[in-house]
Design a protein around this motif. Structure first.
Motif, short mmCIF file in Angstrom:
data_model
loop_
_atom_site.label_atom_id
_atom_site.label_comp_id
_atom_site.label_asym_id
_atom_site.label_seq_id
_atom_site.Cartn_x
_atom_site.Cartn_y
_atom_site.Cartn_z
N PHE A 112 0.82 -1.18 0.11
CA PHE A 112 -0.09 -0.13 0.15
C PHE A 112 0.78 1.37 -0.11
O PHE A 112 1.84 1.39 0.66
CB PHE A 112 -1.01 -0.15 1.47
CG PHE A 112 -2.21 -1.08 1.27
CD1 PHE A 112 -3.10 -0.82 0.76
CD2 PHE A 112 -1.64 -2.14 1.83
CE1 PHE A 112 -4.19 -1.83 0.79
CE2 PHE A 112 -2.58 -3.33 1.66
CZ PHE A 112 -3.91 -3.12 1.16
N THR A 113 0.50 2.16 -0.76
CA THR A 113 1.11 3.50 -0.81
C THR A 113 0.78 4.11 0.43
O THR A 113 -0.19 4.18 1.14
CB THR A 113 0.68 4.47 -1.75
OG1 THR A 113 -0.63 4.63 -1.77
CG2 THR A 113 1.07 3.92 -3.21
N TRP A 114 1.79 5.08 1.12
CA TRP A 114 1.64 5.43 2.41
C TRP A 114 2.39 6.81 2.37
O TRP A 114 3.77 6.69 2.08
CB TRP A 114 2.10 4.82 3.52
CG TRP A 114 2.00 5.32 4.91
CD1 TRP A 114 0.84 5.67 5.64
CD2 TRP A 114 2.92 6.07 5.61
NE1 TRP A 114 1.01 6.48 6.78
CE2 TRP A 114 2.35 6.79 6.93
CE3 TRP A 114 4.28 6.31 5.37
CZ2 TRP A 114 3.31 7.36 7.59
CZ3 TRP A 114 5.09 7.22 6.18
CH2 TRP A 114 4.36 7.58 7.45
N HIS A 115 1.82 7.91 2.90
CA HIS A 115 2.54 9.18 3.08
C HIS A 115 1.77 10.09 3.98
O HIS A 115 0.58 10.27 3.89
CB HIS A 115 3.07 9.88 1.80
CG HIS A 115 4.11 10.94 1.94
ND1 HIS A 115 3.72 12.03 2.58
CD2 HIS A 115 5.60 10.79 1.73
CE1 HIS A 115 4.98 12.81 2.76
NE2 HIS A 115 5.80 12.17 2.25
N PRO A 116 2.03 10.62 4.85
CA PRO A 116 1.40 11.80 5.68
C PRO A 116 0.86 12.88 4.73
O PRO A 116 -0.25 13.28 5.34
CB PRO A 116 2.46 12.42 6.75
CG PRO A 116 3.48 11.36 6.90
CD PRO A 116 3.75 10.92 5.54
N ARG A 117 1.44 12.94 3.96
CA ARG A 117 0.84 14.17 3.09
C ARG A 117 -0.63 13.71 2.61
O ARG A 117 -1.46 14.56 2.20
CB ARG A 117 1.71 14.43 1.79
CG ARG A 117 1.24 15.53 0.81
CD ARG A 117 1.90 15.67 -0.19
NE ARG A 117 3.12 16.33 0.07
CZ ARG A 117 3.40 17.67 0.16
NH1 ARG A 117 2.54 18.22 -0.34
NH2 ARG A 117 4.56 18.17 0.49
N PHE A 118 -1.10 12.36 2.27
CA PHE A 118 -2.19 11.98 1.69
C PHE A 118 -3.29 12.41 2.76
O PHE A 118 -4.43 12.70 2.31
CB PHE A 118 -2.38 10.46 1.69
CG PHE A 118 -1.39 9.94 0.70
CD1 PHE A 118 -0.85 10.57 -0.20
CD2 PHE A 118 -0.93 8.51 1.04
CE1 PHE A 118 -0.03 10.22 -1.36
CE2 PHE A 118 0.06 7.83 -0.04
CZ PHE A 118 0.45 8.99 -1.15
N LEU A 119 -2.87 12.39 4.31
CA LEU A 119 -4.02 12.85 5.21
C LEU A 119 -3.89 14.39 5.32
O LEU A 119 -5.01 15.20 5.15
CB LEU A 119 -3.60 12.49 6.33
CG LEU A 119 -4.42 13.26 7.60
CD1 LEU A 119 -5.80 12.95 7.63
CD2 LEU A 119 -3.66 12.54 9.13
N TYR A 120 -2.94 15.02 5.29
CA TYR A 120 -2.84 16.57 5.58
C TYR A 120 -3.16 17.44 4.54
O TYR A 120 -3.26 18.53 4.77
CB TYR A 120 -1.54 16.79 6.39
CG TYR A 120 -1.54 16.27 7.76
CD1 TYR A 120 -2.46 16.97 8.62
CD2 TYR A 120 -0.92 15.28 8.13
CE1 TYR A 120 -2.42 16.68 9.83
CE2 TYR A 120 -0.96 14.91 9.30
CZ TYR A 120 -1.73 15.39 10.40
OH TYR A 120 -1.81 14.93 11.73
#
Length: 206
Positions: A16-24
């Motif tokens: 799965f792709t993951w990065h805090p940017r996806f939320l913020y």
């Protein structure tokens, strides 16, 4: 090296792709403010504490004390963590299904919070039920690339190092696994992973 009979996956940025940017990026409309927040507030080092087993209540209280102007944004990290997951990596869930259909034992070692893992896993039962076991760093208070987490995982999975392929996107994690005798693949994409698994003698279409 023995016959390869099992595959051990990393999860974040492999399955799965993951990065805090996806939320913020959903919460901060200005790109420069978003970049500054990710650089200076919810840093990789701060989040790594969750992977190592610290509770979000403690880490968030400390961070809010240091950045009270961002209290609401920091508080969102825990309950909305699943929104930092961007979705499956192209082709990888099909690869897992193919290996499972061929009765290849599947396992995972993931750096993941003990609090954030259960609600994430619950979103993908058909996928994760294919895995014989998953070692979660936050539960064990051991994180990759510490050799201890690989030793614990191999013991729990009932594998010798030479019997498994390990796939991870982090070069340090791959190097640590290789040093223990695991055949290790630095993840790039599904196509190159398929080729590497086929070369290791596993029953997948290259």
């Amino acid at each position: 090296m023995g016959t390869i009979r099992a595959v051990i996956f990393d999860i974040g940025n492999v399955l799965f792709t993951w990065h805090p940017r996806f939320l913020y990026e959903r919460l901060i409309g200005d790109d420069r403010a978003l970049d500054a927040f990710l650089r200076d507030v919810v840093t990789t080092e701060w989040h790594f504490q969750h992977d190592a087993g610290r509770d979000f209540a403690d880490t968030s209280a400390e961070l809010i004390a240091a950045h009270p102007e961002h209290a609401d944004l920091i508080a969102a990290w825990g309950p909305r963590f699943n929104e930092s997951v961007g979705g499956p990596v192209a082709g990888m869930l099909d690869l897992v299904a193919e290996l499972d259909a061929a009765r290849v034992p599947l396992f995972a070692i993931t750096n993941f919070s003990h609090e954030f893992w259960p609600p994430f896993r619950a979103q993908w039962p058909d996928l994760f039920d294919r895995f014989g076991d998953i070692v979660v760093s936050g539960d064990e208070k051991l994180v990759k690339p510490d050799p201890a987490i690989y030793r614990l995982a191999l013991d729990r999975f009932g594998l010798d190092a030479g019997e498994a392929v390990f796939i991870d996107d982090n070069p340090a994690n791959v190097s640590a696994a290789a040093a223990l005798g695991l055949r290790s693949i630095l993840f790039e994409d599904a196509a190159t992973t398929r080729r590497a698994l086929a070369e290791a003698g596993l029953p997948v279409a290259a």
